[in-house]
Design a protein around this motif. Structure first.
Motif, PDB file in Angstrom:
ATOM      1  N   MET A  69       0.846  -1.195   0.000  1.00 60.90           N
ATOM      2  CA  MET A  69       0.000   0.000   0.000  1.00 60.90           C
ATOM      3  C   MET A  69       0.884   1.250   0.000  1.00 60.90           C
ATOM      4  O   MET A  69       1.863   1.325   0.737  1.00 60.90           O
TER       5      MET A  69
ATOM      6  N   SER B 157       1.995   4.968   0.938  1.00 64.02           N
ATOM      7  CA  SER B 157       1.845   5.690   2.192  1.00 64.02           C
ATOM      8  C   SER B 157       1.052   6.981   1.982  1.00 64.02           C
ATOM      9  O   SER B 157       0.977   7.509   0.879  1.00 64.02           O
ATOM     10  N   ILE B 158       0.454   7.458   3.061  1.00 65.12           N
ATOM     11  CA  ILE B 158      -0.237   8.752   3.065  1.00 65.12           C
ATOM     12  C   ILE B 158       0.658   9.716   3.836  1.00 65.12           C
ATOM     13  O   ILE B 158       0.907   9.520   5.029  1.00 65.12           O
TER      14      ILE B 158
ATOM     15  N   PRO C  16      -6.519  13.398   3.027  1.00 70.86           N
ATOM     16  CA  PRO C  16      -7.372  12.315   3.529  1.00 70.86           C
ATOM     17  C   PRO C  16      -7.949  12.659   4.898  1.00 70.86           C
ATOM     18  O   PRO C  16      -7.241  13.176   5.770  1.00 70.86           O
TER      19      PRO C  16
ATOM     20  N   PHE D 248     -10.276  11.248   8.229  1.00 71.73           N
ATOM     21  CA  PHE D 248     -10.739  10.059   8.929  1.00 71.73           C
ATOM     22  C   PHE D 248     -11.529  10.458  10.179  1.00 71.73           C
ATOM     23  O   PHE D 248     -11.347  11.539  10.732  1.00 71.73           O
TER      24      PHE D 248
ATOM     25  N   THR E 148     -12.363   9.371   4.149  1.00 73.46           N
ATOM     26  CA  THR E 148     -11.655   8.195   3.632  1.00 73.46           C
ATOM     27  C   THR E 148     -12.109   6.945   4.363  1.00 73.46           C
ATOM     28  O   THR E 148     -12.330   5.902   3.751  1.00 73.46           O
ATOM     29  N   ASP E 149     -12.290   7.045   5.688  1.00 77.65           N
ATOM     30  CA  ASP E 149     -12.760   5.894   6.462  1.00 77.65           C
ATOM     31  C   ASP E 149     -13.235   6.369   7.835  1.00 77.65           C
ATOM     32  O   ASP E 149     -12.885   7.464   8.284  1.00 77.65           O
TER      33      ASP E 149
ATOM     34  N   LEU F 116      -5.523   2.675  12.839  1.00 77.34           N
ATOM     35  CA  LEU F 116      -5.809   3.480  11.651  1.00 77.34           C
ATOM     36  C   LEU F 116      -4.509   3.895  10.959  1.00 77.34           C
ATOM     37  O   LEU F 116      -4.377   3.765   9.728  1.00 77.34           O
TER      38      LEU F 116
ATOM     39  N   ASN G  99      -2.919   0.781   9.333  1.00 79.37           N
ATOM     40  CA  ASN G  99      -3.666   0.245   8.190  1.00 79.37           C
ATOM     41  C   ASN G  99      -3.520   1.098   6.939  1.00 79.37           C
ATOM     42  O   ASN G  99      -3.511   0.584   5.817  1.00 79.37           O
ATOM     43  N   TYR G 100      -3.429   2.404   7.128  1.00 79.08           N
ATOM     44  CA  TYR G 100      -3.334   3.310   5.980  1.00 79.08           C
ATOM     45  C   TYR G 100      -1.918   3.825   5.741  1.00 79.08           C
ATOM     46  O   TYR G 100      -1.704   4.644   4.846  1.00 79.08           O
ATOM     47  N   ASN G 101      -0.965   3.345   6.533  1.00 75.13           N
ATOM     48  CA  ASN G 101       0.435   3.736   6.368  1.00 75.13           C
ATOM     49  C   ASN G 101       0.571   5.259   6.337  1.00 75.13           C
ATOM     50  O   ASN G 101       1.161   5.840   5.426  1.00 75.13           O
ATOM     51  N   ILE G 102       0.008   5.901   7.344  1.00 78.29           N
ATOM     52  CA  ILE G 102       0.008   7.363   7.433  1.00 78.29           C
ATOM     53  C   ILE G 102       1.304   7.828   8.092  1.00 78.29           C
ATOM     54  O   ILE G 102       1.644   7.391   9.189  1.00 78.29           O
TER      55      ILE G 102
END
Length: 226
Positions: A1, A3-4, A112, A114, A138-139, A158, A161-164
């Motif tokens: 995935m 990253s953000i 993004p 959340f 986003t979620d 979170l 999971n989203y690689n923030i």
């Protein structure tokens, strides 16, 4: 995935949503049923609930009904959720001023967004559906996703999971500040929510409205290297 590089994470109650508009009536309706069945005497404990607003619901009912059986607490939990959702459907709830405008601006800028909340999924879904928030988000992370039942763990999940890489967490309680700090995030606090006096002293930033949040986010983004 992929990253953000940067995201904004919001609490719901007392941050985006003015829960106080439906809190008293929903709690009263809940305790009216308990009262009618002989499981409660006196007024609904609204003042006590406001002091702990934002904690997981399991803790809410342990606090409000400390001497009651688990079955009564579960009944209260179910009734309260039903009342809250009904009042949202009836249009009695309200977002804080400039929430939609802020979410729209962030989305337009590709940021993004959340939700991480101690609220239950069905409740959060009711709010997001009624106010058409899904188009900006986003979620949505409900506390039900966390096996530990903690905001800190929920935010950690979170982020993973989203690689923030970097984020700010916007909330109205000390638990939001703790969740931010323990996950290496910037803690932005809303004193217009349910916080008590001096509860938010450890926040990195206090905002009086969401226009201040917009200014802060864009200033912070300007310092990042994407």
């Amino acid at each position: 995935m992929n990253s953000i590089p940067f995201a904004v994470i919001f609490d719901m109650d007392g941050t985006l949503f003015q829960t106080n508009r439906i809190l008293g009536s929903s709690l009263e309706r809940t305790f009216k049923v308990l009262r009618s069945e002989g499981n409660w005497q006196g007024e609904a404990p609204l003042a006590t609930y406001k002091k702990i607003m934002g904690v997981p619901l399991k803790v809410v009912w342990e606090t409000l009904l400390p001497n009651h059986a688990e079955s009564i607490r579960n009944q209260a939990d179910r009734l309260f959720l039903e009342c809250l959702n009904q009042e949202i459907k009836e249009g009695k709830g309200q977002l804080y001023p400039n929430v939609i405008e802020t979410l729209s601006v962030f989305k337009q800028q590709g940021i993004p967004i959340f939700i991480a909340s101690n609220g239950l999924e069905k409740y959060l879904e009711e709010i997001c559906t009624y106010f058409h928030l899904h188009e900006y988000l986003t979620d949505i992370y409900s506390i039900e996703r966390s096996l530990k039942g903690s905001k800190t763990d929920l935010v950690h999940m979170l982020l993973r999971n989203y690689n923030i890489e970097e984020a700010i967490l916007v909330g109205d309680r000390k638990s939001d500040i703790e969740a931010a700090k323990e996950n290496g995030l910037v803690a932005v606090s809303c004193p217009f929510g349910f916080a008590t006096v001096n509860e938010l002293v450890e926040a990195d930033l206090l905002i009086a409205d969401f226009f201040e949040l917009q200014a802060y986010v864009f200033k912070r983004i300007s310092t990042l290297s994407f």
